[in-house]
Structures are given as C-alpha cells and as structure tokens.
Enzyme design. Structure first.
Site, PDB file in Angstrom:
ATOM      1  N   ASN A 214     -47.316 -60.263   7.621  1.00 37.01           N
ATOM      2  CA  ASN A 214     -47.155 -59.127   8.542  1.00 37.01           C
ATOM      3  C   ASN A 214     -47.953 -59.425   9.805  1.00 37.01           C
ATOM      4  O   ASN A 214     -48.726 -60.381   9.838  1.00 37.01           O
ATOM      5  CB  ASN A 214     -47.613 -57.832   7.857  1.00 37.01           C
ATOM      6  CG  ASN A 214     -49.057 -57.908   7.442  1.00 37.01           C
ATOM      7  OD1 ASN A 214     -49.950 -58.011   8.271  1.00 37.01           O
ATOM      8  ND2 ASN A 214     -49.313 -57.890   6.134  1.00 37.01           N
ATOM      9  N   ASP A 283     -47.469 -55.968   0.243  1.00 35.90           N
ATOM     10  CA  ASP A 283     -47.152 -55.158  -0.941  1.00 35.90           C
ATOM     11  C   ASP A 283     -46.279 -55.906  -1.941  1.00 35.90           C
ATOM     12  O   ASP A 283     -46.170 -55.501  -3.091  1.00 35.90           O
ATOM     13  CB  ASP A 283     -46.422 -53.874  -0.509  1.00 35.90           C
ATOM     14  CG  ASP A 283     -47.379 -52.901   0.155  1.00 35.90           C
ATOM     15  OD1 ASP A 283     -48.557 -52.893  -0.237  1.00 35.90           O
ATOM     16  OD2 ASP A 283     -46.945 -52.170   1.059  1.00 35.90           O
ATOM     17  N   PHE A 328     -57.165 -47.831   5.083  1.00 40.11           N
ATOM     18  CA  PHE A 328     -56.444 -47.757   6.356  1.00 40.11           C
ATOM     19  C   PHE A 328     -54.978 -47.465   6.054  1.00 40.11           C
ATOM     20  O   PHE A 328     -54.489 -47.785   4.967  1.00 40.11           O
ATOM     21  CB  PHE A 328     -56.574 -49.075   7.127  1.00 40.11           C
ATOM     22  CG  PHE A 328     -57.845 -49.170   7.932  1.00 40.11           C
ATOM     23  CD1 PHE A 328     -59.075 -49.264   7.304  1.00 40.11           C
ATOM     24  CD2 PHE A 328     -57.811 -49.145   9.316  1.00 40.11           C
ATOM     25  CE1 PHE A 328     -60.257 -49.327   8.029  1.00 40.11           C
ATOM     26  CE2 PHE A 328     -58.982 -49.210  10.060  1.00 40.11           C
ATOM     27  CZ  PHE A 328     -60.201 -49.306   9.415  1.00 40.11           C
TER      28      PHE A 328
HETATM   29  N1  CTP Z   1     -53.883 -51.809   0.104  1.00 36.71           N
HETATM   30  C1  CTP Z   1     -54.421 -52.370  -1.037  1.00 36.71           C
HETATM   31  N2  CTP Z   1     -53.647 -53.155  -1.831  1.00 36.71           N
HETATM   32  C2  CTP Z   1     -52.344 -53.366  -1.558  1.00 36.71           C
HETATM   33  C3  CTP Z   1     -51.770 -52.768  -0.400  1.00 36.71           C
HETATM   34  C4  CTP Z   1     -52.579 -52.004   0.407  1.00 36.71           C
HETATM   35  O1  CTP Z   1     -55.598 -52.162  -1.306  1.00 36.71           O
HETATM   36  N3  CTP Z   1     -51.623 -54.130  -2.329  1.00 36.71           N
HETATM   37  C5  CTP Z   1     -54.759 -50.994   0.950  1.00 36.71           C
HETATM   38  C6  CTP Z   1     -54.793 -51.384   2.399  1.00 36.71           C
HETATM   39  O2  CTP Z   1     -55.826 -52.320   2.649  1.00 36.71           O
HETATM   40  C7  CTP Z   1     -55.055 -50.060   3.096  1.00 36.71           C
HETATM   41  C8  CTP Z   1     -54.398 -49.044   2.178  1.00 36.71           C
HETATM   42  O3  CTP Z   1     -54.245 -49.682   0.917  1.00 36.71           O
HETATM   43  O4  CTP Z   1     -56.435 -49.774   3.184  1.00 36.71           O
HETATM   44  C9  CTP Z   1     -53.074 -48.543   2.626  1.00 36.71           C
HETATM   45  O5  CTP Z   1     -52.208 -49.616   2.828  1.00 36.71           O
HETATM   46  P1  CTP Z   1     -50.690 -49.393   3.229  1.00 36.71           P
HETATM   47  O6  CTP Z   1     -50.004 -50.726   3.280  1.00 36.71           O
HETATM   48  O7  CTP Z   1     -50.614 -48.515   4.417  1.00 36.71           O
HETATM   49  O8  CTP Z   1     -50.203 -48.515   2.010  1.00 36.71           O
HETATM   50  P2  CTP Z   1     -49.514 -48.840   0.678  1.00 36.71           P
HETATM   51  O9  CTP Z   1     -50.344 -48.241  -0.408  1.00 36.71           O
HETATM   52  O10 CTP Z   1     -49.231 -50.291   0.580  1.00 36.71           O
HETATM   53  O11 CTP Z   1     -48.184 -47.987   0.803  1.00 36.71           O
HETATM   54  P3  CTP Z   1     -46.891 -48.204   1.753  1.00 36.71           P
HETATM   55  O12 CTP Z   1     -46.917 -49.643   2.209  1.00 36.71           O
HETATM   56  O13 CTP Z   1     -45.756 -47.918   0.833  1.00 36.71           O
HETATM   57  O14 CTP Z   1     -47.018 -47.227   2.870  1.00 36.71           O
END
Ligand code: CTP
Length: 405
Positions: A214, A283, A328
C-alpha cells in the site's frame, strides 16, 4: 506551571551567527532575560562584524564568547565549558554556514566549537537569502540535523537584505520564544516511558519479484518515534519497508510482512508502556508464494487466493495489562463511525483517523488532517498540520492519560 515561568532559571545558550538579522538576536535576548532565563551568548567570528559583543554582554549580564583562543586566560575554552550545564542551545540567526558546519562536524570558530561540543536540545532559526535556503545542500544539512532531533523554526517570507522577496527572514523573536517555551514544556515529559511504534507498509510476496503493498510512506510513525524520543521516551520503532532514514536514538527493528511485524510487536509488547500502531499493515497475503516468477499467459486471468493476515491490534488487546494502545484508521467513507468501531473492536485507548479521499494530504505527504478519538469517544478534530505536530499533539493526549489507563 504557567507559561511564563517555563524559562525561569533555565540556562540557555544563544548562538548568534553573522547575518543582517544578527541585530534581531538582541530583541530575542531581551525577551529571554525578561522571562528569567540565564542566557550566555556565543557569537560566530562573522557575527561580531554585525553587532558588538558588548551589546549582548550588557543585556545578558554575562561574558560573551566569540574567540576560540582568548588571550584572557580565564576565558580560555570557556565557550566549550559553558555548554556542559546548558538546558538548551538556541541558534538565531543561523546562516547556511553555521548550519553546514554543525551538520558536518566542522568546528572552526567559537560558535561552531560550542555547538559541536553540545549534546542537549537544540533549536535553530535559519536566516539567509531565499535561494540559499532553497539550495539542496542546505536542505540536506537541515534534514540531517532534524534526523538527530534538532528543531528548526522556518524563516518567514518577506523582503530580504539582498532586495529580493522570498523565504529567508528570521522568524519573529516572539515566535522563537514560543518554540523555546514549548520545548521546555515537552522536555523529558516522557522520561522513563517506553514507547513501541510501528510504521510503514508491509510487503506480501506473490512470487520472487512481485508483492502486494500500500502507499504508506511511514512518515507518521517515524514522526511519533522522533517526537517521543525528543520528549525523553525510550523508543522502539518497528518498521515495514520505507525510504526514510532510520532515526538516531531509537531501537530500530525492520520487517517486511504483516506476520513478521506481528511477531516483533507481540515479542516487545510486554516491555512497553505505550503502543502506537501507525503501520499500514496489509490485511491480506497470498495463500501461496510461488517459488518461480509467475509467467503471463495470453488473455488468461490470473487467480490469486488471498488469506487474511493476523490482526496485530486484536492480538495485543488479548495481552494488554496496563499498556496504553493507540491505533490508526485511514478511511475513505464514514470516517467517525468507522474509527469508533475500530476503537471499540480493537480495545484501543485512542484512535487517530484520517480521510484518505482528501487530496494532497495523508499517505506520502508531510502533513495530514486527522481526528483523535479517545476511549470515552471524545472527538478532537485537528486542522491540516505537519505530521511532527500531529505526533506531538497525540503525545500530549497520551501523556495526560498515561496514569489513568
Ligand atoms: N492493524 C493491525 N493488524 C492488521 C491490520 C491493521 O494491527 N492486520 C492496525 C493498524 O496498524 C491500525 C488499525 O489496525 O492501527 C486499523 O487499521 P485499518 O487497516 O484501518 O483497519 P482494519 O482493521 O484493517 O480494517 P479495514 O481495513 O477493513 O478498514
């Protein structure tokens, strides 16, 4: 403590270099003295051509150092000794010359000697011709010093001594006083606290030459790490692949995939007081990493199966004892609702959310527009700010809450 007592009895070294703005250091000195600071002035060899040391001596009530080898033996090497117990070094005005010398360790007059012998907090206010300020070498020297924790107060736009108009005028003495006050307010307020910060993107390989990632630059997480370090925290920065310089004075752990980041965070979590998860963790990761490069076949689809990665914040939430956890959220719609849902699901103390649909800010940029939500659902909306300022405002909120987690 009221704002006006922050500088009381603080030993401040005012470094003055030779520029048409040298005379403005007189007003700066006057304001510092008025706030009760004990100011010692060190002048460069060129500064004394613009203003006499006597002026600074009279206003500070202290001897002024402007020669490396003073024939008066009581002053010999005093410009070095004076630095030992200083609380802060403020260089204003700072020419391209003194910036270049400090950045590269060149000590050839009393000011550069003093600066290079000093290990404490430094604030630098440049003043020079706008083309000089825009010069790549000057910019590189400034970046180098920022990386070491030196704070810069940008020069302002206006008419310059050479007659042109541009960014090069020394920031106002009153602005500089505010920066110095803020610096003392922040100094060591994170002392004895251990911060674990994650930053940057993750890379999930498809085959030996391709990966899913990303656009995260890592700038936000690095800014948090640097700001916390400057405020006295012991910082560990776990970073995915970025092009940023590794900050000095932090423990740095580099990783590539979400799984590696997960392992490092889980390993370090029990030894931290605060976790700031600013990394843009991928993710999904390919179910299978091909050993050989995937060949394209004419007009054929390529099906890739992706599996969800470990959710690091979910994993640490299960291990939380007394740590404060910050997440975040970069959202493209329903910013507040989505951020609130993540705050609750991931059992966070704070979430910092931004709208990625706004052009020119966020990913890759040096600034961002965020909202900070705490676990009581109080929402703080910030204007567009440099990431380092967002980092400090976030740390302010964390500091207020660290005893009540
Ligand atoms: N995060 C994490 N582990 C993952 C993905 C995200 O710990 N596998 C953490 C990121 O570092 C951030 C927070 O979760 O602090 C939110 O990440 P974000 O990508 O916005 O949310 P997701 O939980 O992945 O949900 P979505 O992508 O579906 O919005």
């Amino acid at each position: 403590m009221s704002d006006d007592t922050l500088l009381f009895n603080k030993k401040i070294i005012l470094g003055v270099s030779g520029s048409i703005a040298t005379y403005k250091a007189i007003e700066l000195l006057r304001l510092l003295v008025k706030l009760g600071a004990r100011v010692h002035v060190v002048m460069s060899a060129n500064a004394v051509k613009f203003v006499t040391p006597l002026t600074f001596e009279a206003l500070s009530g202290n001897p002024v150092y402007h020669q490396v080898f003073d024939s008066n033996s009581s002053m010999l090497m005093e410009h070095i000794r004076i630095m030992e117990s200083a609380d802060l070094l403020l260089i204003a005005p700072a020419t391209a010359g003194i910036i270049g010398k400090i950045a590269n360790g060149i000590a050839d007059d009393s000011l550069s000697n003093s600066c290079i012998s000093y290990n404490g907090p430094i604030v630098i206010a440049p003043a020079m011709n706008d083309n000089m300020y825009a010069n790549l070498a000057v910019k590189k020297n400034i970046e180098l010093m920022k990386g070491r924790g030196v704070e810069f107060v940008e020069p302002v736009q206006g008419e310059l001594a050479c007659g042109s108009i541009g960014q090069g005028r020394l920031a106002n003495p009153s602005t500089l006083i505010e920066v110095v006050k803020k610096k003392f307010n922040y100094l060591n307020d994170f002392c004895s606290l251990r911060l674990l910060v994650t930053a940057g993107p993750t890379h999930e390989s498809l085959d030996p030459v391709r990966f899913i990632t990303n656009p995260s630059s890592g700038k936000m997480g690095y800014a948090v790490a640097c700001a916390a370090r400057d405020r006295g925290a012991t910082v560990t920065l776990i970073s995915g692949p970025t092009s940023l310089k590794v900050p000095d004075g932090v423990q740095f752990i580099s990783c590539r995939t979400a799984s590696e980041m997960n392992n490092h965070v889980l390993q370090m979590f029990s030894d931290c007081d605060i976790l700031v998860m600013s990394a843009a963790v991928g993710d999904f990761a390919p179910k299978r990493i091909e050993k050989e490069k995937i060949k394209k076949k004419a007009n054929a689809y390529l099906d890739i199966q992706l599996l969800p990665t470990e959710d690091i914040l979910m994993n640490v939430a299960a291990k939380k004892v007394s740590q404060l956890i910050v997440g975040f959220a970069a959202e493209s719609e329903n910013l507040e609702q989505s951020a609130l849902a993540k705050l609750q699901n991931k059992k966070l103390d704070f979430i910092v959310a931004n709208d990625i649909s706004s052009p020119g800010i966020g990913f890759q940029s040096d600034s961002n527009k965020v909202i900070i939500i705490n676990k009581y659902k109080d929402i703080k909306k910030l204007p567009i700010l440099p990431k380092i300022e967002i980092a400090n405002l976030l740390l302010d909120d964390i500091r207020k809450n660290i005893n009540s987690v």
